[in-house]
Structures are given as C-alpha cells and as structure tokens.
Design a protein around this motif. Structure first.
Motif: not given
Length: 455
Positions: A235-239, A243-247, A321-327
């Motif tokens: 059911x799971x795999x590596x991204x 950075x796309x894990x978080x973005x 840099x793991x929590x960049x936001x679009x807010x």
C-alpha cells in the motif's frame, strides 16, 4: 479542501468540552469526568473526529521537547521558555511543557469518551473501527508521555470527580502495558489504508507504532514481522523526490499524517511560521547537525535532504524547509505533520533485522537502505552498522520529532546528549532527560502527583 477530514465539533461536543475546562480549574488535566451523551453511530463518529483535532494541538509545539532537546536543533534567540530545552534548564513552570501535557491528556480524554460510548454504535464494522481509532491514539499518547515524563497518570477510562485513583501516577511498566494492549487492539481491528480515508488511523499505522514499541523492549522478531507485513502489503512506496514528501502531501509514502488546512483558524498550524529563518528562532538546526550533512556530500555535491532542511538552492542558510506553505497568512499554514511514513518502515525493518547484533549485509536490508540513500543523492554502501543506521535516520527525519525517541529506543540517549552538551562546554543533570511534571498539575492533584527527581 486539502485534507480529507475537515474536523468540526457539534454544538453539544463544544459545550461539553467547555464544561470540562471549568472542571479542570480545580483538578489536573489528567482527570476529566463527564456524563455519557453519545447515542448512535453518527454522534460517536463526531467524537472520533474530535480525537484528531486533539492531535493537532499535541504536535503544535512538540518539536521543542523532541528536537530542541536533542543534538538536532535549538533556538536562534536563546531566551525564554524555548531556550530552556536546549540547555536542559527546563523549569517546572515551563509553559510549553504544560501545554503539551494538557494537549495529551485532553486527547486521551476524547479517546476515552468514545470508548465509554462504543456500545452505542450499532454497525459492528464501524464499532471496531471507532474503537481501534480511539485506542490507537490513546496508546500513542501514553507512549509519548511515559517516554518523556516517566511515571504518569494512567488514562485508561473516564474519571469522575472525586475518583482519586484516576489521576495517581503509576509505574512506567503499567503505562507500557496499556500502550501494548491498545496498539495490539488497533492493529487487529483497524481498516487498512486502502479502505479508509488517509488522515484517520489505519491498520498499518497501528502496526508500525506497535513495532516501535517492540523494538524498544527488544522484541525484534515481532517487530520485524509487523514491518514486513506493511512492506508486503504493497500500500505504500517511497516518493521519488525527497522534498515532494512534504510539498505534495498525502502521497504514497505517507502512512499517517496529522493534517492541517491552509488559512483555517480551526485547523491550521503555526509551528512552520516559527521555523522560518526570517520570522522565528525555533527548531533551528545545530552546527552539529549541519556538519553531519556536510561531511557526507552526495554524488552531485550535496545530500538533497540538506537542501530541503538547511539551505536553499543559492547556498544560503534558511530555517526548516519541510513546511513551506501556500497560505495567505503564514501563521495559518496547512502543512501536515507527518507522523509515520514508509521510509521509516524500511529503516525500522533494518533495525529489527540487526537486533542485538551490530551490523548486517543482508541483501534485502541493503536494497531498502540504498534506495533511501539514492533518493538523497548518496552512493550505495555494502554493509550497514548500527551507527550508520542511526546517522541515516537522523538525516532522513530531521525536524520530524523522531531523534529523541530513536535515542531512547536504541539505548543511546544519555551517552549522546552528554557528549553533545560537553562539546558545547555545558554540563547538565542527566535526571533532566525526563521532563518535569507541570507544577500546576502537582498543585491541583491533591497530593497524588510528585515531581520527577532533579527538579
């Protein structure tokens, strides 16, 4: 809507919690009593969703307890309650510790509220799922509390006013017994990731948490079996890119996120605001952590995790840099806190495989390990030692609140923190590896709570 579950409480539930807060002005947070009111499947599910709202509060400032007390991170300002964590001078009145204790026990209360009313769920499948979710979170909360505070009150049931036994401290062994029981039930009864919305507890999240507990007590065979089951489940795999894990949230690497929504006053998070170089001074990578990345550059000149976590593409240092936001309001960020992800499963599997040994050259373990390294731009290795594994985990999960618990699980906490503090010319009382019980809880406990040694 970025998150599958948008959590809102019913008017009844909100008024119920309000009455509980009044009650807590006299009694410690670990004691909460309330009349049962959940009468059917939908009302119980409302309370289940309230558990996840509680988890949002738990992780808002958890980084101070788990990253900033380790060799991973500190502050830039070095003042106030925050600086107490990196110097191991945490006071019993520290507001962050008190808020964390409060959030954990409030979330435990919400779990127990569901469990106290679980028989009111008519649908047997839903009943098992709701109970599994409540017990997963209750086990997770106790797992954190016992590792951070030692002897703590056992929130294994609803507690009525005057029930002194409900908030007395119990031994770590008793707490761990509840952790194991709750996580076992959750692992056996929760639906798999493919059968439930991501963001609610699934079977694999419970199995992974239980495997971490087994690793801590040295039960490597059972831990390995659980982790192998998650891997084999497919059911799971590596991204593909780190950075796309978080973005690009909610991807196939994510096993269990605690989710937030951009620009939503009820469901946004603030912690990423304080991680920004320009704004805050919290959870700022230590020189020791930076040196670790720079001592092992990747095939293209840098570990790609270094770019995500420490510097930008111009080579300038930045905050996390793991929590960049679009807010539109960076204080109302919707970035998820990723509690469990698949690369952790693979590295924990290797840890279980090594067990009491020191190293492995097992082909499967090397495949898992080198796939993670390849994503980071690092060359493959032919042998994995315990120190090598610990280093890889540290670089892979910086800012993800795993370092402290990793050191507890491997038995390296006191040695690592002592050396780190000595390198900075600082001494500390090793008894402060446990956090203090919040003074307010002791003051209102009617003599049932006692302070940890050294405070």
């Amino acid at each position: 809507m970025k998150y599958i579950i948008k959590i809102f409480f019913t008017v009844v539930f909100l008024s119920l919690l309000s009455s509980c807060n009044d009650f807590l002005t006299e009694y410690p947070v670990s004691e909460v009593g309330v009349d049962n009111y959940l009468r059917n499947d939908d009302e119980v599910e409302t309370a289940v969703l309230g558990i996840y709202s509680g988890l949002q509060d738990v992780v808002q400032e958890e980084y101070a307890l788990l990253e900033m007390r380790s060799d991973n991170a500190g502050t830039r300002s070095g003042v106030g309650d925050w600086a107490q964590f990196e110097t191991f001078t945490v006071l019993t009145t520290n507001s962050v510790v008190a808020a964390y204790w409060n959030a954990c026990y409030t979330t435990i209360y919400r779990s127990n509220l569901v469990l106290a009313n679980i028989e009111n769920v008519a649908d047997s499948t839903k009943r098992a799922q709701f109970e599994g979710e409540a017990r997963f979170v209750r086990g997770y909360m106790h797992f954190n509390l016992v590792r951070l505070f030692g002897n703590v009150p056992l929130g294994d049931r609803m507690v009525a006013e005057g029930d002194v036994d409900g908030y007395v401290q119990v031994s770590e062994e008793e707490v761990y017994s509840l952790v194991e029981s709750d996580l076992k039930f959750a692992a056996e009864n929760l639906l798999s990731k493919s059968d439930i919305d991501l963001g609610r507890a699934n079977k694999e999240s419970a199995e992974m948490m239980l495997a971490q507990y087994y690793l801590q007590i040295g039960n490597y065979d059972d831990a390995k079996a659980l982790l192998q089951g998650i891997i084999d489940g497919g059911n799971f795999s590596l991204t593909a890119e780190y950075d796309n894990i978080f973005y690009q949230e909610l991807g196939n690497e994510i096993i269990f996120p605690i989710s937030f929504i951009d620009d939503n006053t009820d469901n946004s998070q603030t912690f990423s605001y304080y991680f920004l170089y320009e704004q805050g001074s919290h959870n700022y990578a230590t020189d020791n952590m930076i040196a670790l990345y720079e001592s092992q550059p990747g095939t293209s000149g840098e570990d790609t995790r270094y770019t995500t976590n420490i510097v930008d593409h111009r080579g300038e240092r930045k905050g996390c840099g793991k929590f960049l936001t679009n807010s539109s309001n960076i204080r109302l960020a919707g970035n998820d806190y990723i509690l469990l992800r698949y690369s952790d499963v693979l590295l924990l599997y290797i840890e279980a495989l090594i067990g009491e040994g020191f190293q492995t050259s097992d082909a499967t373990a090397l495949d898992y390990f080198n796939t993670i390294r390849a994503r980071a731009g690092l060359d493959p290795i032919a042998n994995i030692t315990k120190p090598t594994l610990a280093t890889e985990r540290r670089k892979e999960f910086l800012y993800e609140n795993k370092r402290w618990f990793d050191l507890i699980r491997t038995g390296d906490l006191e040695y690592t923190i002592t050396n780190f503090m000595n390198d900075q010319g600082l001494n500390f009382d090793k008894r402060h590896l446990l956090l203090p019980i919040p003074q307010r809880e002791i003051d209102t406990s009617k003599g049932q709570l006692s302070q940890n040694p050294g405070y």
